[in-house]
Design an enzyme around this catalytic site. Structure first.
Site, PDB file in Angstrom:
ATOM      1  N   ARG A  16     -37.900  81.276  -3.972  1.00  0.00           N
ATOM      2  CA  ARG A  16     -37.518  82.960  -3.526  1.00  0.00           C
ATOM      3  C   ARG A  16     -37.844  83.796  -3.568  1.00  0.00           C
ATOM      4  O   ARG A  16     -37.336  84.804  -2.764  1.00  0.00           O
ATOM      5  CB  ARG A  16     -35.706  83.082  -3.703  1.00  0.00           C
ATOM      6  CG  ARG A  16     -34.601  82.470  -2.913  1.00  0.00           C
ATOM      7  CD  ARG A  16     -33.459  81.800  -3.919  1.00  0.00           C
ATOM      8  NE  ARG A  16     -33.529  81.108  -5.207  1.00  0.00           N
ATOM      9  CZ  ARG A  16     -31.792  80.686  -5.546  1.00  0.00           C
ATOM     10  NH1 ARG A  16     -31.093  81.014  -5.608  1.00  0.00           N
ATOM     11  NH2 ARG A  16     -32.549  80.017  -7.105  1.00  0.00           N
ATOM     12  N   ARG A 443     -83.568 127.938  -7.370  1.00  0.00           N
ATOM     13  CA  ARG A 443     -82.890 128.354  -6.712  1.00  0.00           C
ATOM     14  C   ARG A 443     -83.956 129.295  -5.509  1.00  0.00           C
ATOM     15  O   ARG A 443     -85.094 128.950  -6.042  1.00  0.00           O
ATOM     16  CB  ARG A 443     -82.417 129.740  -6.746  1.00  0.00           C
ATOM     17  CG  ARG A 443     -80.656 128.938  -7.356  1.00  0.00           C
ATOM     18  CD  ARG A 443     -80.328 130.555  -7.597  1.00  0.00           C
ATOM     19  NE  ARG A 443     -79.025 130.603  -8.709  1.00  0.00           N
ATOM     20  CZ  ARG A 443     -78.536 131.256  -9.438  1.00  0.00           C
ATOM     21  NH1 ARG A 443     -79.323 132.683  -8.610  1.00  0.00           N
ATOM     22  NH2 ARG A 443     -78.055 131.174  -9.824  1.00  0.00           N
TER      23      ARG A 443
HETATM   24  C1  UD1 Z   1     -28.588  76.562 -13.371  1.00  0.00           C
HETATM   25  C2  UD1 Z   1     -27.649  75.994 -13.874  1.00  0.00           C
HETATM   26  C3  UD1 Z   1     -26.751  76.417 -13.531  1.00  0.00           C
HETATM   27  C4  UD1 Z   1     -26.623  77.850 -13.826  1.00  0.00           C
HETATM   28  C5  UD1 Z   1     -27.297  78.731 -14.051  1.00  0.00           C
HETATM   29  C6  UD1 Z   1     -27.434  79.973 -14.469  1.00  0.00           C
HETATM   30  C7  UD1 Z   1     -28.544  73.674 -13.476  1.00  0.00           C
HETATM   31  C8  UD1 Z   1     -27.850  72.017 -13.398  1.00  0.00           C
HETATM   32  N1  UD1 Z   1     -27.610  74.740 -13.569  1.00  0.00           N
HETATM   33  O1  UD1 Z   1     -28.638  76.186 -12.090  1.00  0.00           O
HETATM   34  O2  UD1 Z   1     -25.532  75.453 -13.913  1.00  0.00           O
HETATM   35  O3  UD1 Z   1     -25.279  78.674 -13.943  1.00  0.00           O
HETATM   36  O4  UD1 Z   1     -29.166  77.486 -14.244  1.00  0.00           O
HETATM   37  O5  UD1 Z   1     -28.728  80.709 -14.087  1.00  0.00           O
HETATM   38  O6  UD1 Z   1     -28.884  73.317 -15.338  1.00  0.00           O
HETATM   39  N2  UD1 Z   1     -36.290  74.307 -14.062  1.00  0.00           N
HETATM   40  C9  UD1 Z   1     -37.868  73.995 -14.902  1.00  0.00           C
HETATM   41  N3  UD1 Z   1     -37.827  72.339 -14.146  1.00  0.00           N
HETATM   42  C10 UD1 Z   1     -37.426  72.109 -13.391  1.00  0.00           C
HETATM   43  C11 UD1 Z   1     -36.221  72.659 -12.573  1.00  0.00           C
HETATM   44  C12 UD1 Z   1     -35.648  73.850 -13.405  1.00  0.00           C
HETATM   45  O7  UD1 Z   1     -38.013  74.548 -15.322  1.00  0.00           O
HETATM   46  O8  UD1 Z   1     -36.925  70.801 -13.206  1.00  0.00           O
HETATM   47  C13 UD1 Z   1     -36.570  76.107 -14.826  1.00  0.00           C
HETATM   48  C14 UD1 Z   1     -36.811  76.971 -12.960  1.00  0.00           C
HETATM   49  O9  UD1 Z   1     -37.819  77.639 -13.478  1.00  0.00           O
HETATM   50  C15 UD1 Z   1     -35.297  78.287 -14.044  1.00  0.00           C
HETATM   51  C16 UD1 Z   1     -34.317  76.934 -14.742  1.00  0.00           C
HETATM   52  O10 UD1 Z   1     -35.164  75.959 -14.699  1.00  0.00           O
HETATM   53  O11 UD1 Z   1     -35.740  78.462 -14.664  1.00  0.00           O
HETATM   54  C17 UD1 Z   1     -33.348  77.489 -14.248  1.00  0.00           C
HETATM   55  O12 UD1 Z   1     -33.920  76.202 -12.484  1.00  0.00           O
HETATM   56  P1  UD1 Z   1     -32.871  76.265 -11.264  1.00  0.00           P
HETATM   57  O13 UD1 Z   1     -33.351  75.278 -10.529  1.00  0.00           O
HETATM   58  O14 UD1 Z   1     -32.463  77.860 -11.215  1.00  0.00           O
HETATM   59  O15 UD1 Z   1     -31.596  75.983 -12.010  1.00  0.00           O
HETATM   60  P2  UD1 Z   1     -29.649  76.901 -11.085  1.00  0.00           P
HETATM   61  O16 UD1 Z   1     -29.887  76.126  -9.560  1.00  0.00           O
HETATM   62  O17 UD1 Z   1     -30.627  78.153 -11.298  1.00  0.00           O
HETATM   63 CA    CA Z   2     -31.846  80.155 -11.480  1.00  0.00          CA
END
Ligand code: UD1
Ligand code: CA
Length: 457
Positions: A16, A443
């Protein structure tokens, strides 16, 4: 805090952000977003922090090459937060203490909050404690589901939540404190049977509950702190809040910010008391500013050191310059890297400097370029003076001794020197060295042709 390690999730791309740069590397108040989380973990006592990297892994790793307390685990495919934490297991093998799990995109999180979380978790003897917050608009976050007695039961993601669950306002911050033994013994039990077919770290909550272990939610009273940055709107909001904290700290230490809402001062900048910063200044890099200085409006300062009682006038740009005390610069001057100005130097409007040293009390008051020059003390550089330092191939140096007077509109064709106490007459092009105590003048003699204009008409 003893016996604390941290895992920081930073493998995601940050779709995003709509950016070619991975999200955690976007700067927030002058440093990559990820460094705020890393420093919070360090300040909370983490002696071993594992960064889970994936997208642009080399660039993210590059932030911490040589840092003994930071190691990186590669998550090649982003299969979910649970999978990400599992990737850190090897690097934390043998660690038996408390693990903080953080995200790389929550730059507002404070070390104090983490310390409070760890202390609470340990006092309660919990296996897992999740930091939560109550939000007026919880949309998008995982919701904390508690039983009638208020005990945490599980966390449900927005996409998996029933309408009743979606009405819950207590959200998962994505920040946790877990016992290492519990975490790594159970992380493989996390499945991906959910709307996103991801391995959710949040499933550890229901796993702990099922095992009869203590699993707690600690609600923070400052929901700002756990704000995750997902897009540029949140990036700007997080930057504003962090700058507010930096500004408040400076003001409490005796710095006057005429309008703190319009002061853009980065993390790591140091400013002494009784310095006044007017609106719309950007001060960044490892800049140090002394006390009693005035920084007028619209000034940009990057990586400079500025002594006491200096006056930087409106619209000036200073990069990599070193100013001693009582120096006056601008308005609208440009000091480029390698500029060293000793006490009481005066640089006036529309003056550009680069790689020069100017001795005590010397002045260049108007419309001048000084590059690759060594200028003594009490030197006057007249209006319109130019060091011709570049011959199209190489740069050459100009040396000007103490007490020299350079008249207006002089060109100094480098390499060239002007000996101490000499005077260079206005309009002179200096191409050969001037000995000390001399007058240099070149000059074309002036001819007045009387009546010439009348004859032409
Ligand atoms: C996650 C939480 C949610 C919480 C929210 C808070 C889970 C399933 N959900 O959701 O409950 O309210 O954070 O902000 O955990 N990342 C990795 N590898 C992956 C997936 C994610 O490194 O495979 C990292 C992302 O880069 C990010 C963080 O983990 O920094 C959170 O991942 P994101 O996909 O943003 O989780 P949310 O959907 O926000
Ligand atoms: Ca997030």
């Amino acid at each position: 805090m003893e016996n604390v390690a941290a895992v920081i999730l930073a493998a995601g791309k940050g779709t995003r952000m709509k950016s070619g740069v991975v999200k955690v590397l976007h700067p927030v108040a002058g440093r990559p977003m990820l460094s705020w989380s890393v420093d919070a973990a360090r300040a909370a006592g983490s002696a071993a922090t594992v960064l889970v990297v994936g997208h642009q892994a080399d660039a993210v790793r590059g932030l911490y090459t040589g840092a003994a307390d930071i190691r990186c685990a590669l998550q090649e495919e982003q299969l979910g937060t649970g999978h990400a934490v599992a990737c850190a297991r090897e690097l934390l093998a043998g660690f038996g203490g408390t693990v903080l799990v953080l995200c790389g995109d929550t730059p507002l999180l404070r070390a104090e909050t983490l310390q409070g979380l760890v202390a609470f978790h340990r006092e309660q003897g919990a296996a897992l404690t999740v930091l939560t917050a109550t939000m007026g608009n919880p949309h998008g976050y995982g919701r904390v589901v508690r039983d009638a007695a208020g005990r945490v039961q599980r966390i449900v993601e927005q996409k998996d939540a029933t309408p009743q669950e979606q009405a819950l306002c207590e959200i998962n911050s994505g920040i946790y404190c877990m016992e290492a033994g519990f975490l790594f013994a159970n992380i493989d039990a996390v499945g991906n049977q959910n709307a996103q077919q991801e391995f959710y770290l949040t499933d550890l909550v229901s796993i702990a509950v099922k095992r009869g272990l203590t699993c707690l939610g600690r609600c923070t009273d400052d929901a700002d702190e756990i704000m995750g940055v997902n897009d540029r709107v949140q990036l700007a909001e997080a930057s504003r809040i962090l700058r507010g904290r930096i500004n408040r700290e400076l003001m409490c230490a005796g710095v006057s910010l005429v309008d703190p809402g319009q002061s853009y001062i980065d993390h790591g900048v140091r400013i002494g008391p009784d310095t006044v910063v007017h609106p719309n200044c950007s001060i960044s890099g490892a800049t140090v500013i002394g006390s009693g200085c005035t920084i007028e409006g619209g000034v940009s300062i990057t990586g400079c050191s500025i002594g006491d009682n200096c006056h930087i006038k409106a619209g000036s740009v200073l990069e990599g310059a070193q100013l001693h005390a009582e120096v006056s610069v601008g308005p609208m001057a440009h000091l480029r890297p390698g500029t060293v100005l000793n006490d009481h130097v005066k640089i006036g409007n529309f003056v550009e400097t680069k790689k020069i040293v100017m001795g005590e009390g010397s002045k260049a008051s108007h419309l001048t370029y000084l590059g690759d020059a060594e200028i003594g003390s009490n030197v006057n550089i007249g209006c319109g003076t130019i060091t011709c330092n570049y011959d199209g191939v190489s740069k050459h140096r100009t040396l000007i001794g103490d007490d020299v007077f350079i008249g207006s509109d002089v060109q100094l064709v480098a390499p060239v020197s002007v000996g101490r106490n000499s005077l260079v007459a206005a309009g002179t092009t200096v191409t050969v060295d001037v000995p000390p105590d001399s007058l240099a003048i070149s000059r074309v003699p002036q001819v007045n042709k009387v009546g010439w204009r009348l004859k032409k008409k």
